[in-house]
Write a protein that holds these residues in place. Structure first.
Motif, PDB file in Angstrom:
ATOM      1  N   SER A 118     -22.413 -11.007   3.084  1.00  0.00           N
ATOM      2  CA  SER A 118     -21.349 -11.406   2.200  1.00  0.00           C
ATOM      3  C   SER A 118     -21.350 -12.971   1.829  1.00  0.00           C
ATOM      4  O   SER A 118     -22.233 -13.694   2.656  1.00  0.00           O
ATOM      5  CB  SER A 118     -20.131 -11.257   3.078  1.00  0.00           C
ATOM      6  N   SER A 119     -20.733 -13.324   0.985  1.00  0.00           N
ATOM      7  CA  SER A 119     -20.826 -14.838   0.482  1.00  0.00           C
ATOM      8  C   SER A 119     -20.151 -15.680   1.533  1.00  0.00           C
ATOM      9  O   SER A 119     -20.171 -17.013   1.558  1.00  0.00           O
ATOM     10  CB  SER A 119     -20.081 -14.800  -0.962  1.00  0.00           C
ATOM     11  N   TRP A 120     -18.893 -15.143   2.270  1.00  0.00           N
ATOM     12  CA  TRP A 120     -17.983 -15.774   3.047  1.00  0.00           C
ATOM     13  C   TRP A 120     -18.801 -16.081   4.435  1.00  0.00           C
ATOM     14  O   TRP A 120     -17.949 -16.709   5.322  1.00  0.00           O
ATOM     15  CB  TRP A 120     -16.737 -15.098   3.094  1.00  0.00           C
ATOM     16  N   TYR A 121     -19.544 -15.323   4.874  1.00  0.00           N
ATOM     17  CA  TYR A 121     -19.923 -15.442   6.206  1.00  0.00           C
ATOM     18  C   TYR A 121     -20.486 -16.687   6.473  1.00  0.00           C
ATOM     19  O   TYR A 121     -20.417 -17.031   7.785  1.00  0.00           O
ATOM     20  CB  TYR A 121     -21.269 -14.326   6.510  1.00  0.00           C
ATOM     21  N   GLN A 124     -19.116 -19.374   6.328  1.00  0.00           N
ATOM     22  CA  GLN A 124     -18.074 -20.250   6.586  1.00  0.00           C
ATOM     23  C   GLN A 124     -17.530 -19.926   7.994  1.00  0.00           C
ATOM     24  O   GLN A 124     -17.083 -20.742   8.800  1.00  0.00           O
ATOM     25  CB  GLN A 124     -16.841 -20.036   5.629  1.00  0.00           C
ATOM     26  N   LEU A 149     -11.073 -18.375   4.575  1.00  0.00           N
ATOM     27  CA  LEU A 149     -12.160 -17.929   3.826  1.00  0.00           C
ATOM     28  C   LEU A 149     -11.804 -18.122   2.319  1.00  0.00           C
ATOM     29  O   LEU A 149     -12.876 -17.696   1.360  1.00  0.00           O
ATOM     30  CB  LEU A 149     -12.539 -16.287   4.086  1.00  0.00           C
ATOM     31  N   ARG A 175     -10.170 -13.999  -1.976  1.00  0.00           N
ATOM     32  CA  ARG A 175     -11.470 -12.465  -2.073  1.00  0.00           C
ATOM     33  C   ARG A 175     -10.786 -11.620  -2.680  1.00  0.00           C
ATOM     34  O   ARG A 175      -9.500 -11.408  -2.849  1.00  0.00           O
ATOM     35  CB  ARG A 175     -11.768 -12.368  -0.579  1.00  0.00           C
ATOM     36  N   SER A 209      -7.881 -14.779   2.699  1.00  0.00           N
ATOM     37  CA  SER A 209      -8.428 -14.322   3.754  1.00  0.00           C
ATOM     38  C   SER A 209      -8.581 -15.323   4.951  1.00  0.00           C
ATOM     39  O   SER A 209      -9.053 -16.544   4.553  1.00  0.00           O
ATOM     40  CB  SER A 209      -9.550 -13.618   3.647  1.00  0.00           C
ATOM     41  N   ASP A 214      -8.707 -24.432  -1.770  1.00  0.00           N
ATOM     42  CA  ASP A 214      -9.357 -24.495  -0.411  1.00  0.00           C
ATOM     43  C   ASP A 214     -10.529 -25.569  -0.408  1.00  0.00           C
ATOM     44  O   ASP A 214     -10.343 -26.404  -1.142  1.00  0.00           O
ATOM     45  CB  ASP A 214     -10.124 -23.141  -0.554  1.00  0.00           C
ATOM     46  N   ASN A 235     -13.346 -25.718  -1.110  1.00  0.00           N
ATOM     47  CA  ASN A 235     -14.475 -25.737  -2.292  1.00  0.00           C
ATOM     48  C   ASN A 235     -13.905 -26.048  -3.699  1.00  0.00           C
ATOM     49  O   ASN A 235     -14.586 -26.101  -4.465  1.00  0.00           O
ATOM     50  CB  ASN A 235     -15.201 -24.433  -2.316  1.00  0.00           C
TER      51      ASN A 235
END
Length: 579
Positions: free
Chosen positions: A143-146, A148, A157, A160, A173, A215, A217
């Motif tokens: 996953s792209s969020w892991y 973090q 996160l 999503r 999330s 967030d 980012n």
């Protein structure tokens, strides 16, 4: 080009004064508008900073409560038993069903919770339960969020998209890792927050403000505007905000393409940012009204300035136009024109000066008339004088013939010499003579004096060739010769007079010397009440009139005689002396 010399004074005065006042009004309006807008923007910025700080505190508390929800869910014993995988398959199924029911009840009891996702080893096959869903633990690594969560226990996160029975739905999330006693990753619990709930938090703060939650980012988490959730247009802004709690940031609004005021502040206990965007057109709406009012006042003021300038221009230029009109219409010997009265300033001085000038012109004109009349009378007298000498010459001729007939030769000779003297002395009214005629006059005078003195007087006149045609004022030398005879040869003394003419550069040098008695000083001669003294004084004055400082007379006297030296410029044109 100097406009003050080319154009009329009323046009120059009106245009320059009016333009000057209008420029001042425009400058005041622009400065007032600029100052008011700056003050309004600064005041709005400070106000928004304070409000955003309060909002960030509230949002921090709300997000903190979700972190606590994740802690509560992760600490339930039933959840720990399910993710441990120590039960049989049948027992695990029952526990998973119970866990799903418990979590669902919690989610339904908290409106802000959208769903819960559990990543674990050996998730149940039936994974369509909502709002609790199970996924294999190995899926998190792809996953792209892991990233973090990789090095920390929990983290927000961001946005999503999750699958629901109604399709994909965007959520916010919060992920939390669950490790075993030996530190191995057992499970990840993701608590999803509905963005509508986050948006309601923002709208509860202000319905009119354009608020955006970002967030770490720079992606949009929630917004009260039309911004799309998940958009990362503000990544640059988030990078700039890392070192500041709140700041003003000029932003180009994509919807209106007008400058906007952006104020941001960090949300406590998170790495998120809350941002408020206010278009300058909204901030400056009141200032534009003020500017409109100022513009109207400026137009009204311009009209007043226009009227006032025209009035002042008329008042300042009217006396000048009146004076110009009088000057153009002024004529000699006409009725005097009345000038405006009551001016005590510079205009009054101009009017008074013009009146004095015209009075002097009238006086001068009248004096010229008198002078012309006198000149006419003089011409008549001169005409008579031209007639009278003829009578005098005829009378002298008759006397001469009578003396000859009577045998008085000396009287005849004296009458003849006197006639020659008169002819040269009168010289048809001329005031200058050639040097030759002037010395002939002296010769006739000296011969007449020889007869009177019974030949006790001798004289000698030396005139070099070439000098006889220079002009001198008439009767310049006779007073000095007469003075020698009267004073030098009185008491029956005999004597000699020597007249010598020479030149020194551009000047004639005439010397008159006698061997008479002489006198002690020149001053004695000047103050004697006799013909000679006054004659010499008259000669000096006339030479000064003709030649100025270029003529000199020097008298040197002693008991052995007197010598007079006269220096005058050479003049070979009589018009130069009579001009």
């Amino acid at each position: 080009m100097n406009m003050f010399k080319k154009y009329h004074i009323n046009s120059v005065f009106f245009s320059s004064f009016f333009l000057f006042i209008v420029l001042i009004l425009i400058a005041i309006i622009l400065l007032s508008y600029r100052f008011s807008t700056n003050e309004l923007v600064n005041t709005t910025t400070e106000y928004q900073k304070q409000n955003l700080y309060q909002l960030s505190e509230e949002l921090g508390d709300n997000l903190q409560s979700f972190e606590e929800y994740s802690v509560i869910l992760s600490r339930q014993q039933l959840f720990r038993d399910v993710i441990s995988g120590r039960q049989t398959s049948a027992a695990n199924m029952r526990q998973t069903s119970s866990l799903t029911n418990d979590f669902s009840n919690i989610i339904y009891s908290i409106p802000a919770l959208h769903s819960v996702e559990i990543y674990m080893n050996s998730p149940p096959v039936d994974n369509i339960q909502y709002p609790v869903r199970y996924f294999p633990l190995e899926d998190v690594y792809d996953s792209s969020w892991y990233s973090q969560l990789e090095n920390i226990a929990y983290s927000w996160l961001g946005n999503r998209d999750v699958e629901t029975m109604a399709g994909e739905h965007s959520v916010i999330s919060l992920g939390r890792k669950i490790n075993s006693s030996n530190g191995r990753l057992q499970s990840i619990v993701i608590v999803n927050l509905d963005p509508i709930t986050a948006e309601s938090w923002l709208r509860n703060f202000s319905d009119d403000s354009h608020l955006i939650m970002l967030d770490e980012n720079g992606a949009i988490v929630a917004s009260t505007g039309n911004n799309e959730i998940g958009d990362e247009s503000f990544e640059e802004l988030i990078e700039f905000s890392d070192s500041q709690n709140s700041f003003q940031y000029p932003l180009q609004d994509d919807t209106s393409m007008e400058d906007s005021l952006v104020v941001t502040t960090a949300i406590p206990q998170t790495n998120w940012t809350i941002m408020e965007i206010t278009p300058y057109r909204d901030i400056l709406a009141g200032s534009r009204q003020v500017a409109t009012l100022l513009a109207l006042l400026g137009i009204f003021g311009t009209l007043i300035v226009l009227i006032g300038t025209m009035f002042l221009t008329k008042k300042f230029t009217e006396p000048i136009h009146e004076l110009t009109r009088v000057m153009k219409s002024y004529q000699l010997n006409k009725a005097s024109i009345e000038l405006p009265k009551g001016y005590n300033n510079e205009f009054g001085e101009l009017f008074t000066g013009f009146e004095e000038l015209t009075n002097r012109v009238e006086e001068l004109y009248a004096s010229l008339g008198v002078q012309y009349q006198r000149q006419r009378e003089t011409e008549l007298k001169a005409l008579q004088a031209n007639i009278n000498p003829h009578f005098l010459y005829n009378t002298l001729d008759q006397m001469n013939w009578t003396a000859i007939e009577s045998g008085n030769i000396e009287i005849s000779r004296m009458i003849e010499l006197l006639g020659k003297m008169l002819r040269i002395g009168l010289s048809k009214g001329e005031s200058v003579l050639t040097l030759e005629d002037e010395l002939k006059y002296l010769e006739y005078y000296l011969r007449l004096q020889q007869i009177q003195m019974e030949n006790r007087l001798t004289f000698h006149i030396d005139l070099p060739a070439g000098l006889q045609y220079y002009y001198v004022p008439k009767l310049t030398f006779q007073p000095f010769v007469e003075n020698s005879i009267i004073h030098g040869f009185r008491e029956s003394r005999s004597g000699n007079i020597h007249i010598n003419v020479g030149e020194q550069g551009d000047q004639l040098c005439i010397s008159i010397a006698d061997d008479g008695m002489g006198f002690a000083s020149e001053n004695q001669l000047k103050h004697k009440d006799d013909l000679g003294g006054y004659g010499i004084k008259n000669v000096k004055e006339r030479l000064h009139v003709y030649f100025g400082d270029e003529a000199f007379i020097h008298i040197k006297s002693s008991p052995d005689g007197t010598e007079v030296q006269i220096l005058i410029p050479k003049v070979n044109d009589k018009d130069l002396l009579t001009a």
